[in-house]
Design a protein around this motif. Structure first.
Motif, short mmCIF file in Angstrom:
data_model
loop_
_atom_site.label_atom_id
_atom_site.label_comp_id
_atom_site.label_asym_id
_atom_site.label_seq_id
_atom_site.Cartn_x
_atom_site.Cartn_y
_atom_site.Cartn_z
N LYS B 210 -24.69 25.90 18.73
CA LYS B 210 -23.41 25.32 18.34
C LYS B 210 -23.05 24.20 19.29
O LYS B 210 -23.40 24.23 20.47
N THR B 211 -22.35 23.20 18.78
CA THR B 211 -21.90 22.10 19.62
C THR B 211 -20.48 22.37 20.07
O THR B 211 -19.63 22.73 19.26
N ARG B 212 -20.23 22.24 21.35
CA ARG B 212 -18.85 22.28 21.86
C ARG B 212 -18.48 20.86 22.20
O ARG B 212 -19.03 20.29 23.15
N LYS B 213 -17.60 20.30 21.41
CA LYS B 213 -17.33 18.88 21.54
C LYS B 213 -16.91 18.48 22.96
O LYS B 213 -16.05 19.12 23.56
N MET B 215 -18.34 18.91 25.62
CA MET B 215 -18.82 19.76 26.70
C MET B 215 -20.32 19.96 26.67
O MET B 215 -20.99 19.79 27.66
N GLY B 216 -20.82 20.32 25.49
CA GLY B 216 -22.25 20.54 25.43
C GLY B 216 -22.62 21.46 24.29
O GLY B 216 -21.99 21.45 23.23
N TYR B 217 -23.66 22.26 24.52
CA TYR B 217 -24.17 23.14 23.47
C TYR B 217 -24.13 24.58 23.95
O TYR B 217 -24.08 24.85 25.13
N ILE B 218 -24.16 25.49 22.97
CA ILE B 218 -24.17 26.90 23.34
C ILE B 218 -25.05 27.66 22.36
O ILE B 218 -25.05 27.39 21.16
N LEU B 219 -25.85 28.55 22.88
CA LEU B 219 -26.68 29.39 22.04
C LEU B 219 -25.98 30.73 21.92
O LEU B 219 -25.75 31.41 22.91
N SER B 220 -25.59 31.08 20.66
CA SER B 220 -24.92 32.37 20.52
C SER B 220 -25.23 32.97 19.17
O SER B 220 -25.72 32.28 18.28
#
Lengths: 337, 220
Positions: B210-213, B215-220
């Motif tokens: 997922k993209t966190r605008k 901030m970066g990316y997150i794998l969840s």
């Protein structure tokens, strides 16, 4: 020492002697002394005079000739006194003593200055280590609270200037501050890339690197500094409104390894090209774009000389700049390992 | 949580390092008593030590030499001295890595991670939810459907996996890629991530990254 000049120097002595002889001759004639006695007396007088002159000439010639010859032959001519023996005539002794005293006072003077420069260098090294602690703390603080890329880039600039001083002092000094080892070029290039990653990305420079594992004989810290300077220059003098790149190529040959750093920046004017590595030289580019100290490439050149790498710069204005570093291979080192 | 001991005499530096480490799921321990540093280290048995050279009482290199007689806890030298001689000396005394100050904190974390991973039994197969990841073959397998990843995609995916459920910045991903000699630019990273996403989608793992605008990316 040649006889003609010696003769010229002793000219007044000849004149005086001949005047003296003339007076004696007149007196002899006045007393009507037998011509045979006059001739034999003058034969003895003249011969004695010539012999005394010759003895004096050769004695001095021996001393002065060795002195002058040794001064000429020695690369450190101030050491000449060590090579000659003490002369056996009065003027020579005076000169010898005077030279000795001058030498001694000069060596003391040089020693003081050498000591001062050594102490200063040690202080600089120490200071640089000290200044790096707050610098890295600032880096950490910036990272963990409200990360700001601009601050990071400025911190890197400070660090670059600090490093420049460190390597300037290391490369200018006679002491050996480097250690030649066999190091992997790709590791060095990776470290340099990682150090400049923010600058490169911020300036949208493509960093294109040959993927080869080649080892060269060098000091990795010094080489990293050298490459950083070159890459910093490429970033500083990039062309606007084009797709900028820095291309690093490695070519392994039989006796040498050639590292080429090519960029498509603004290049260097042909008239400046010969001088870019001179101390404090800021060419058209240095004056035009951003302020330049003219020290970076000078330090790089000095360091390459010390490490015995060959460095050359080729460039065409408005097209490219190419820096070529040649590492020579040493079979002796392979034998040792 | 891995225990990491910080042997460093600058107070603020210590605190900041500790903060950095605890933010990244490590358990930092700060050494206070330098007069008895060797025993202190052996008493808490950390998983890794960050060691400065210029410390009071016994200098870092000597401390390392003494430590190596008794234990092989991995040690990273973290020092402001930037000379080949110090590095060669530290490595010969048994240091596992040598980082000079000021350092990039992403790189420090990468190096710590690399050394800790080296200490463990090497794993080639990791599972995440239903996904089976083969690190040597660079493949992902979801219930029998297998896809291949390119080297860059694998680096990105592995980094996200090692930091799952945590926001990973583009800077961190970039540093990891460059650390693996993949000197790609910003656009290429975007391309790699979108390719990785579409590949995950093709094996029914839609929406893992997922993209966190901003901030970066997150794998969840």
């Amino acid at each position: 020492m040649n006889f003609y000049d010696y003769f010229k120097d002793k000219f007044y002595q000849f004149i005086l002697t001949f005047i003296c002889y003339a007076i004696i001759l007149i007196i002899f004639f006045a007393f009507k002394i037998d011509i045979g006695i006059i001739i034999s007396t003058f034969f003895i007088l003249i011969n004695l005079f010539i012999v005394s002159i010759l003895i004096d000439y050769f004695r001095k010639k021996k001393f002065y000739d060795t002195l002058l010859k040794n001064i000429d032959k020695l690369d450190k001519s101030y050491l000449v006194l060590e090579t000659i023996s003490k002369p056996n005539f009065y003027e020579g002794e005076l000169l010898y003593q005077a030279l000795y005293d001058i030498n001694k006072s000069m060596s003391e003077n040089v020693k003081t200055i050498y000591q001062q420069s050594k102490e200063f260098k040690e202080y600089i090294e120490l200071w640089i280590h000290e200044i790096k602690i707050p610098l890295s703390t600032l880096n950490l603080i910036n990272n963990s609270h409200n990360y700001d890329r601009r601050i990071k880039i400025q911190l890197k600039r400070i660090n670059d200037y600090v490093e420049q001083v460190l390597y300037y002092s290391r490369s200018e000094n006679a002491s050996k501050d480097y250690l030649i080892r066999s190091v992997d070029l790709s590791t060095i290039i990776r470290n340099v890339g990682l150090k400049s990653i923010d600058d490169l990305l911020e300036n949208k420079m493509n960093f294109i690197v040959d993927k080869v594992k080649i080892k060269v004989l060098t000091d990795s810290k010094w080489l990293e500094f050298i490459l950083e300077q070159i890459i910093n220059n490429s970033i500083k003098y990039k062309k606007d409104n084009v797709d900028s790149y820095i291309k690093i190529e490695v070519n392994d040959e039989k006796n040498k390894t050639i590292l080429t750093i090519l960029d498509n920046g603004i290049g260097i004017k042909e008239s400046d090209l010969k001088q870019v590595m001179n101390k404090s030289f800021t060419g058209e580019n240095g004056r035009g774009k951003s302020k330049s100290t003219g020290m970076g490439l000078y330090i790089v050149k000095n360091m390459c000389e010390k490490l015995s790498h060959k460095i050359e710069i080729e460039s065409k204005e408005n097209e490219y700049t190419k820096v070529i570093i040649t590492f020579f291979k040493n079979n002796y080192y392979d034998v040792l390992n | 949580m891995k225990k990491i001991m910080i042997v460093e005499d600058d107070k603020i530096m210590c605190d900041e390092l500790a903060k950095l480490l605890s933010n990244n799921n490590f358990d930092p321990i700060i050494l206070h008593d330098f007069s008895n540093s060797l025993n202190e280290i052996l008493k808490c048995l950390p998983d890794l030590i960050l060691l400065d050279i210029n410390i009071p009482f016994m200098n870092g290199e000597m401390l390392l030499k003494e430590l190596r007689k008794k234990s092989n806890i991995p040690v990273i030298m973290l020092t402001s001295s930037n000379s080949e001689i110090d590095e060669a000396l530290s490595i010969s005394f048994g240091a596992d890595d040598y980082i000079s100050k000021p350092f990039n904190s992403n790189i420090l974390l990468l190096r710590i991670g690399a050394i800790l991973r080296r200490m463990e039994v090497p794993v080639n197969l990791i599972t995440y939810k239903d996904l089976r990841i083969n690190l040597t073959k660079c493949t992902l397998n979801n219930n029998g459907i297998e896809i291949e990843l390119t080297k860059n995609e694998m680096i990105v995916f592995r980094y996200l996996l090692n930091h799952k459920n945590k926001i990973v910045t583009r800077d961190e991903l970039m540093t990891d890629l460059w650390n693996n000699n993949e000197f790609i630019n910003d656009n290429a990273l975007t391309v790699n991530i979108s390719r990785l996403r579409s590949k995950l989608k093709s094996i029914n793992c839609n929406g893992y990254i997922k993209t966190r605008k901003g901030m970066g990316y997150i794998l969840s």
